[in-house]
Motif scaffolding. Sequence first.
Motif, PDB file in Angstrom:
ATOM      1  N   ILE A  32      31.467  33.959  40.902  1.00 32.62           N
ATOM      2  CA  ILE A  32      31.829  33.553  42.269  1.00 32.62           C
ATOM      3  C   ILE A  32      30.949  34.359  43.228  1.00 32.62           C
ATOM      4  CG2 ILE A  32      33.721  33.262  43.911  1.00 32.62           C
ATOM      5  CD1 ILE A  32      34.202  31.820  41.254  1.00 32.62           C
ATOM      6  N   PRO A  33      30.074  33.704  43.965  1.00 36.10           N
ATOM      7  CA  PRO A  33      29.105  34.438  44.798  1.00 36.10           C
ATOM      8  C   PRO A  33      29.754  35.408  45.780  1.00 36.10           C
ATOM      9  CG  PRO A  33      28.525  32.119  44.689  1.00 36.10           C
ATOM     10  CD  PRO A  33      29.860  32.250  44.046  1.00 36.10           C
ATOM     11  N   GLU A  34      30.883  35.012  46.365  1.00 34.86           N
ATOM     12  CA  GLU A  34      31.488  35.891  47.383  1.00 34.86           C
ATOM     13  C   GLU A  34      32.406  36.958  46.785  1.00 34.86           C
ATOM     14  OE1 GLU A  34      31.628  32.604  47.264  1.00 34.86           O
ATOM     15  OE2 GLU A  34      33.685  31.897  47.203  1.00 34.86           O
ATOM     16  N   LYS A  35      32.509  36.990  45.451  1.00 34.03           N
ATOM     17  CA  LYS A  35      33.383  37.988  44.810  1.00 34.03           C
ATOM     18  C   LYS A  35      32.617  38.669  43.683  1.00 34.03           C
ATOM     19  CE  LYS A  35      38.202  36.754  45.440  1.00 34.03           C
ATOM     20  NZ  LYS A  35      39.471  36.470  44.785  1.00 34.03           N
ATOM     21  N   GLU A  36      31.670  39.502  44.050  1.00 33.08           N
ATOM     22  CA  GLU A  36      30.875  40.187  43.035  1.00 33.08           C
ATOM     23  C   GLU A  36      31.739  41.200  42.276  1.00 33.08           C
ATOM     24  OE1 GLU A  36      26.365  40.149  44.846  1.00 33.08           O
ATOM     25  OE2 GLU A  36      27.664  41.855  45.278  1.00 33.08           O
ATOM     26  N   PHE A  37      31.369  41.378  41.012  1.00 37.64           N
ATOM     27  CA  PHE A  37      32.086  42.356  40.182  1.00 37.64           C
ATOM     28  C   PHE A  37      31.064  43.011  39.270  1.00 37.64           C
ATOM     29  CE2 PHE A  37      35.499  44.562  38.530  1.00 37.64           C
ATOM     30  CZ  PHE A  37      35.703  44.378  37.179  1.00 37.64           C
ATOM     31  N   PHE A  38      30.678  44.229  39.656  1.00 38.48           N
ATOM     32  CA  PHE A  38      29.636  44.933  38.908  1.00 38.48           C
ATOM     33  C   PHE A  38      30.242  45.797  37.818  1.00 38.48           C
ATOM     34  CE2 PHE A  38      25.452  44.234  40.606  1.00 38.48           C
ATOM     35  CZ  PHE A  38      25.707  43.571  41.803  1.00 38.48           C
ATOM     36  N   VAL A  39      29.634  45.711  36.627  1.00 36.89           N
ATOM     37  CA  VAL A  39      30.027  46.588  35.516  1.00 36.89           C
ATOM     38  C   VAL A  39      28.775  47.318  35.024  1.00 36.89           C
ATOM     39  CG1 VAL A  39      31.943  45.136  34.766  1.00 36.89           C
ATOM     40  CG2 VAL A  39      29.693  44.834  33.749  1.00 36.89           C
ATOM     41  N   ASP A  56      34.894  49.189  45.598  1.00 33.88           N
ATOM     42  CA  ASP A  56      34.449  48.693  46.900  1.00 33.88           C
ATOM     43  C   ASP A  56      33.565  49.698  47.629  1.00 33.88           C
ATOM     44  OD1 ASP A  56      37.661  47.055  47.473  1.00 33.88           O
ATOM     45  OD2 ASP A  56      35.850  46.402  46.409  1.00 33.88           O
ATOM     46  N   ASP A  57      33.756  50.993  47.330  1.00 30.08           N
ATOM     47  CA  ASP A  57      32.936  52.018  48.004  1.00 30.08           C
ATOM     48  C   ASP A  57      31.564  52.181  47.347  1.00 30.08           C
ATOM     49  OD1 ASP A  57      34.850  54.814  46.542  1.00 30.08           O
ATOM     50  OD2 ASP A  57      33.637  53.204  45.650  1.00 30.08           O
ATOM     51  N   GLY A  58      31.312  51.395  46.265  1.00 30.25           N
ATOM     52  CA  GLY A  58      30.003  51.434  45.614  1.00 30.25           C
ATOM     53  C   GLY A  58      29.910  52.397  44.454  1.00 30.25           C
TER      54      GLY A  58
ATOM     55  N   ARG B  50      37.536  40.939  39.257  1.00 28.53           N
ATOM     56  CA  ARG B  50      38.571  41.916  38.917  1.00 28.53           C
ATOM     57  C   ARG B  50      39.889  41.205  38.579  1.00 28.53           C
ATOM     58  NH1 ARG B  50      38.845  47.575  40.476  1.00 28.53           N
ATOM     59  NH2 ARG B  50      36.931  47.289  41.645  1.00 28.53           N
ATOM     60  N   ASP B  51      40.083  40.016  39.237  1.00 29.03           N
ATOM     61  CA  ASP B  51      41.392  39.360  39.150  1.00 29.03           C
ATOM     62  C   ASP B  51      41.460  38.184  38.191  1.00 29.03           C
ATOM     63  OD1 ASP B  51      41.170  39.534  42.693  1.00 29.03           O
ATOM     64  OD2 ASP B  51      42.041  41.027  41.328  1.00 29.03           O
ATOM     65  N   ASP B  52      40.320  37.603  37.861  1.00 27.23           N
ATOM     66  CA  ASP B  52      40.419  36.336  37.151  1.00 27.23           C
ATOM     67  C   ASP B  52      39.170  36.055  36.320  1.00 27.23           C
ATOM     68  OD1 ASP B  52      42.093  33.339  38.381  1.00 27.23           O
ATOM     69  OD2 ASP B  52      41.607  33.994  36.346  1.00 27.23           O
ATOM     70  N   LYS B  53      39.312  35.083  35.421  1.00 27.23           N
ATOM     71  CA  LYS B  53      38.163  34.655  34.614  1.00 27.23           C
ATOM     72  C   LYS B  53      37.378  33.613  35.393  1.00 27.23           C
ATOM     73  CE  LYS B  53      40.173  35.149  30.031  1.00 27.23           C
ATOM     74  NZ  LYS B  53      40.642  34.456  28.837  1.00 27.23           N
TER      75      LYS B  53
END
Lengths: 360, 69
Positions: A32-39, A56-58, B50-53
Motif C-alpha cells: 500500500i503506497p501510503e502505508k509503508e512498512f520497513f523491515v 514512525d520516528d524512523g 503493521r496491521d494487515d496482509k
Amino acid sequence: MKCHVVLWIPTLVYTGFDEPLITQVERNISDIPEKEFFVKLELVNGKDFCISIRNDDGNYITFVELERVSVSWNGLIQYTYKSTSAKEKGFRFTTTEFPTAIYHLIKSFYHVHDFHDADADSTFRPYLSDGKVDIKAENNGAILHYLRMYSEFMSNSVRNLQFAIRSVRENKKLIQPDTRSFIQKLCLFAKGYEVYMGVLYRSKYNTICKTSSSVRDWRHIACNIENGMNYVRTIEQEYGEYNQQTFVEDVEQEALSSLKSARWSIGLGWGSVVLGVASIVSAILSINLANKVSQRSSLELQQVAGSLKQNIGTIPSEISIINTKLDSLSRKSIQSSEIMNEIVKRQWTIIHRLDGKGEE
Amino acid sequence: MEKQDLRRLNALQYIVDTKYGYVGELIINIGEVFANEFVSLGFVIMGYTRDDKTWRVSELAKRYYSVVS
C-alpha cells in the motif's frame, strides 16, 4: 511461546549455508503506497537473523530473532523464534503465521533467481511446527510439506499454460513473436522449479512421495509432479515446432503475397508502358493531324486574305461613287429647299394680297 | 469461452486493474482458490503493513494477462 519454522531455500549444491550472498537487507514490505512498512534483516553470528521494524520516528527496533537450529543438504533450514505479534491481524510470527515476505527476504541471502525475475518468484507457504523438526528424518513433515507445495505449483502451472494456449489460439495471437516468447518463458519458469525442487523430490529423505508409492495420496502428488513436468516439456517442444512451422508458413505466406504484389506491379508496369507508347503514338498522330489542319487552314486563310485584298482594293472607288452621289444629293437638297422657300414666299404674298382686298 | 476460463480471466483482470490492496479484499473479489493459485505462480506478491496482509500484482501477471486477454 517457542515456535519452529523450516524454510526451503532452492539449492543445487550442498553448502551448509555458511557463505551467504548478503549480510543485511532493508525493505519496505507493504504493497500500500501510503502505508509503508520497513523491515530490516541482519545476519547475526553468520547464521541467525535479527528482524527489526521501523517506527514512525524512523528508528528500527528489534521485532523478532530467528535462531538457526539445523540445516540439510537438500535446502531445508530450521529456525526457532518466540511468538511475536504487532497487531492481531498484521505482521506477526506465531505457531500458525510466518510472514511470506520475510521468507522471501531470507531466501535472497542464499539464493539467486536464475529462471525468473525476483519479482516473479513463486511463494510457498513456510512449514510451521510447535516443536523441533528432524529435517533429516525420512519423510519428515517439512520435506513432505514442500513437495505438496511443488505439486500444487505444477498443477497450477499446467492449468495456466493450457489456458494461455487456448486463449492465444482463439485470439489467433500465435503469430506474434512476443506471444511465442512469453509462452516459452512460462515453460522455462516451470522447468526452473523442476531443477531446484528435483533436489527435494529425489532426496533420500523422500521415500513416500513417489509414483510407485503404496500410499495413494502421495502417489497422486508424485504423479501430478511428474505428469506436470512432462506436459510442460511437451508443450515447449510442440509449441516450438508449431511456432517454427507457423513461422515458416507465415514467411511462405508473406513471400506468396509479395510475389502476387510483384506480379501485379509488373503487370501494371507493362500496362503503363503500353499506355505510354499509345500516348506517344496518339500524340504523333495528333500532331500530324494538327499539321494538316493547320496547313488547310492556312490555305483557306490565304484565300480569304486574297479576296479581302481584292475587296479592299475596290473600296476607294466605291467610296468616290458614294461621295459623288452624296454631292448630287446635297445639291438636289439645296435646290429643294430653295424651291420650298420660294413657295412659302409666294404663299405669304397671296395671303397679304387677300388681306388687302378684304379691308377694301 | 468456458465458464472456468471466464472466471480465471475475470480474476486476472481484477488483479491487473486493481494493482494492489489488502488480502482480505482480494479473497472477497476473486475467491480463495484463485488467490492461492496466483500467489503460488508468482502473479500476486504478498506483503504486510503493521496491521494487515497486503498484495500487489507482479509484472509476470500483467504480461500473462496481456497475452490471454
